[in-house]
Design a protein around this motif. Structure first.
Motif, mmCIF file in Angstrom:
data_model
loop_
_atom_site.group_PDB
_atom_site.id
_atom_site.type_symbol
_atom_site.label_atom_id
_atom_site.label_comp_id
_atom_site.label_asym_id
_atom_site.label_seq_id
_atom_site.Cartn_x
_atom_site.Cartn_y
_atom_site.Cartn_z
ATOM 1 N N PRO A 50 3.325 -7.075 34.280
ATOM 2 C CA PRO A 50 2.641 -5.923 34.901
ATOM 3 C C PRO A 50 2.302 -4.800 33.928
ATOM 4 O O PRO A 50 1.532 -3.896 34.285
ATOM 5 C CB PRO A 50 3.660 -5.438 35.954
ATOM 6 N N LEU A 51 2.843 -4.853 32.713
ATOM 7 C CA LEU A 51 2.605 -3.783 31.739
ATOM 8 C C LEU A 51 1.339 -3.999 30.921
ATOM 9 O O LEU A 51 0.914 -3.105 30.186
ATOM 10 C CB LEU A 51 3.812 -3.667 30.797
ATOM 11 N N VAL A 52 0.719 -5.174 31.035
ATOM 12 C CA VAL A 52 -0.498 -5.461 30.279
ATOM 13 C C VAL A 52 -1.656 -4.600 30.783
ATOM 14 O O VAL A 52 -1.883 -4.493 31.999
ATOM 15 C CB VAL A 52 -0.861 -6.954 30.392
ATOM 16 N N ASP A 109 -3.552 -15.894 16.820
ATOM 17 C CA ASP A 109 -4.000 -17.276 16.903
ATOM 18 C C ASP A 109 -3.320 -17.903 18.116
ATOM 19 O O ASP A 109 -2.315 -18.605 18.003
ATOM 20 C CB ASP A 109 -3.624 -18.010 15.618
ATOM 21 N N GLY A 110 -3.850 -17.613 19.291
ATOM 22 C CA GLY A 110 -3.234 -18.077 20.528
ATOM 23 C C GLY A 110 -3.840 -17.380 21.725
ATOM 24 O O GLY A 110 -4.995 -16.968 21.700
ATOM 25 N N TYR A 111 -3.038 -17.213 22.769
ATOM 26 C CA TYR A 111 -3.532 -16.751 24.058
ATOM 27 C C TYR A 111 -3.005 -15.361 24.402
ATOM 28 O O TYR A 111 -1.972 -14.925 23.901
ATOM 29 C CB TYR A 111 -3.108 -17.734 25.158
ATOM 30 N N GLY A 112 -3.745 -14.709 25.276
ATOM 31 C CA GLY A 112 -3.294 -13.467 25.875
ATOM 32 C C GLY A 112 -3.132 -13.689 27.369
ATOM 33 O O GLY A 112 -2.169 -14.299 27.825
ATOM 34 N N LEU A 113 -4.110 -13.221 28.155
ATOM 35 C CA LEU A 113 -4.072 -13.462 29.597
ATOM 36 C C LEU A 113 -4.418 -14.903 29.963
ATOM 37 O O LEU A 113 -4.148 -15.324 31.091
ATOM 38 C CB LEU A 113 -5.036 -12.503 30.313
ATOM 39 N N ALA A 114 -4.986 -15.650 29.035
ATOM 40 C CA ALA A 114 -5.259 -17.074 29.286
ATOM 41 C C ALA A 114 -3.967 -17.865 29.116
ATOM 42 O O ALA A 114 -3.772 -18.638 28.172
ATOM 43 C CB ALA A 114 -6.342 -17.577 28.344
ATOM 44 N N HIS A 115 -3.082 -17.666 30.060
ATOM 45 C CA HIS A 115 -1.726 -18.195 29.998
ATOM 46 C C HIS A 115 -1.260 -18.388 31.431
ATOM 47 O O HIS A 115 -1.624 -17.610 32.315
ATOM 48 C CB HIS A 115 -0.825 -17.193 29.270
ATOM 49 N N PRO A 116 -0.478 -19.423 31.721
ATOM 50 C CA PRO A 116 -0.094 -19.677 33.127
ATOM 51 C C PRO A 116 0.550 -18.479 33.811
ATOM 52 O O PRO A 116 0.359 -18.278 35.014
ATOM 53 C CB PRO A 116 0.890 -20.842 33.013
ATOM 54 N N ARG A 117 1.310 -17.679 33.068
ATOM 55 C CA ARG A 117 1.951 -16.492 33.645
ATOM 56 C C ARG A 117 1.306 -15.208 33.145
ATOM 57 O O ARG A 117 1.876 -14.118 33.274
ATOM 58 C CB ARG A 117 3.461 -16.521 33.359
ATOM 59 N N LEU A 152 0.842 -14.027 30.238
ATOM 60 C CA LEU A 152 1.520 -13.304 29.171
ATOM 61 C C LEU A 152 1.717 -14.236 27.978
ATOM 62 O O LEU A 152 2.829 -14.608 27.633
ATOM 63 C CB LEU A 152 2.868 -12.735 29.635
ATOM 64 N N GLY A 153 0.578 -14.582 27.350
ATOM 65 C CA GLY A 153 0.660 -15.326 26.117
ATOM 66 C C GLY A 153 1.068 -14.426 24.961
ATOM 67 O O GLY A 153 1.357 -13.228 25.130
ATOM 68 N N LEU A 154 1.083 -14.993 23.773
ATOM 69 C CA LEU A 154 1.548 -14.280 22.585
ATOM 70 C C LEU A 154 0.840 -12.942 22.394
ATOM 71 O O LEU A 154 1.481 -11.923 22.110
ATOM 72 C CB LEU A 154 1.341 -15.157 21.345
ATOM 73 N N ALA A 155 -0.491 -12.921 22.538
ATOM 74 C CA ALA A 155 -1.233 -11.689 22.282
ATOM 75 C C ALA A 155 -0.843 -10.587 23.264
ATOM 76 O O ALA A 155 -0.679 -9.422 22.878
ATOM 77 C CB ALA A 155 -2.741 -11.952 22.351
ATOM 78 N N SER A 156 -0.699 -10.917 24.533
ATOM 79 C CA SER A 156 -0.304 -9.912 25.518
ATOM 80 C C SER A 156 1.142 -9.475 25.304
ATOM 81 O O SER A 156 1.465 -8.281 25.386
ATOM 82 C CB SER A 156 -0.488 -10.457 26.933
ATOM 83 N N HIS A 157 2.011 -10.425 25.037
ATOM 84 C CA HIS A 157 3.421 -10.122 24.797
ATOM 85 C C HIS A 157 3.557 -9.183 23.599
ATOM 86 O O HIS A 157 4.266 -8.164 23.662
ATOM 87 C CB HIS A 157 4.158 -11.440 24.550
ATOM 88 N N LEU A 158 2.867 -9.511 22.505
ATOM 89 C CA LEU A 158 2.909 -8.668 21.308
ATOM 90 C C LEU A 158 2.366 -7.272 21.600
ATOM 91 O O LEU A 158 2.941 -6.264 21.170
ATOM 92 C CB LEU A 158 2.101 -9.323 20.200
ATOM 93 N N GLY A 159 1.267 -7.190 22.329
ATOM 94 C CA GLY A 159 0.685 -5.891 22.633
ATOM 95 C C GLY A 159 1.609 -5.006 23.443
ATOM 96 O O GLY A 159 1.770 -3.814 23.153
ATOM 97 N N VAL A 160 2.247 -5.579 24.459
ATOM 98 C CA VAL A 160 3.155 -4.792 25.292
ATOM 99 C C VAL A 160 4.362 -4.328 24.488
ATOM 100 O O VAL A 160 4.804 -3.180 24.607
ATOM 101 C CB VAL A 160 3.580 -5.610 26.530
ATOM 102 N N LEU A 161 4.915 -5.198 23.632
ATOM 103 C CA LEU A 161 6.097 -4.830 22.857
ATOM 104 C C LEU A 161 5.796 -3.737 21.835
ATOM 105 O O LEU A 161 6.645 -2.880 21.578
ATOM 106 C CB LEU A 161 6.670 -6.053 22.144
ATOM 107 N N THR A 162 4.615 -3.782 21.221
ATOM 108 C CA THR A 162 4.298 -2.853 20.136
ATOM 109 C C THR A 162 3.433 -1.676 20.557
ATOM 110 O O THR A 162 3.371 -0.671 19.850
ATOM 111 C CB THR A 162 3.565 -3.586 19.007
ATOM 112 N N GLY A 163 2.723 -1.798 21.686
ATOM 113 C CA GLY A 163 1.749 -0.796 22.071
ATOM 114 C C GLY A 163 0.416 -0.936 21.363
ATOM 115 O O GLY A 163 -0.498 -0.137 21.599
ATOM 116 N N LEU A 164 0.256 -1.948 20.503
ATOM 117 C CA LEU A 164 -0.989 -2.143 19.768
ATOM 118 C C LEU A 164 -2.052 -2.810 20.640
ATOM 119 O O LEU A 164 -1.728 -3.543 21.574
ATOM 120 C CB LEU A 164 -0.736 -3.021 18.539
#
Length: 232
Positions: free
Chosen positions: A23-25, A109-117, A119-131
């Motif tokens: 939900p933080l994305v 090099d991977g997915y963001g919202l194009a992920h079954p839940r 929260l792929g790598l790009a979204s996960h990284l963005g939420v953790l770092t704020g970038l």
């Protein structure tokens, strides 16, 4: 590079963490600059429990390399499709932290919202770092799409077959070559993610950020293995 003490160690913990962070994305553009763009990638040697991450910072206008860093550590999580972020992120976070300048955007090099839940790598990284982050993948994972037209810049939606939701786009970065699969990571809209990808992929299928990061992490992994393996 130690693995964080609270890092998930089981699939159940990882699924719960994805549900907590999803939900933080933020899938909308903001007004911050978008000139210094980092690419991140990882390389593994499972036999030696070794992962190397690379972060390469480029100038979006010239595509010149501004700075590059690597981080070496232990593999943080077993290989499970859909949970690759837990395997890669500790090393990626260390490589990004070693940069002396903060990227305006990070290309994964991977997915963001194009992920079954969602929260792929790009979204996960963005939420953790704020970038601001986006994902550019080589394959469409579990989602449906039609091939875009042959011309550079053409695209078609990447959709979830269960819901019909557009989770990304198949984008033709070079005429007549296979598309890449672009999705929102965090703090970016899908149109901007596609434009950014095309700006970074002027000559090749993959963005220059990914090309540089992939090459750097592979070289760094080979060097790490050489230093860890006694000469015969």
């Amino acid at each position: 590079m130690p693995i964080p003490a609270d890092w998930p160690t089981s699939e159940a913990q990882a699924f719960a963490e994805q549900e907590r962070l999803r939900p933080l994305v933020r899938a909308q553009d903001d007004d911050t600059p978008n000139r210094l763009i980092a690419g991140v990638d990882v390389a593994y040697d499972d036999d030696h429990d070794l992962v190397v991450a690379a972060a390469v910072l480029l100038d979006r206008d010239t595509l010149d390399v501004v700075e590059e860093t690597t981080a070496v550590g232990r593999i943080a999580f077993p290989y499970v499709p859909g949970l690759l972020a837990f395997r890669e992120l500790p090393a990626v976070l260390d490589a990004l932290a070693a940069l002396t300048r903060t990227p305006d955007t990070v290309v994964c090099d991977g997915y963001g919202l194009a992920h079954p839940r969602r929260l792929g790598l790009a979204s996960h990284l963005g939420v953790l770092t704020g970038l601001r982050t986006l994902g550019v993948a080589k394959t469409p994972f579990t989602f449906d799409h039609h091939d875009p037209d042959a011309g550079r810049g053409s695209w078609t939606p990447l959709t979830d077959p269960a819901t019909g939701e557009e989770v990304g786009r198949a984008v033709r970065t070079q005429p007549g070559v296979k598309p890449v699969y672009v999705s929102v990571g965090h703090r970016i809209g899908l149109d901007t993610a596609v434009r950014t990808t095309l700006d970074l992929a002027r000559r090749y299928r993959q963005p220059e950020t990914t090309r540089h990061a992939d090459s750097l992490c592979r070289r760094a992994l080979a060097e790490a293995l050489r230093t860890r393996t006694p000469a015969n």
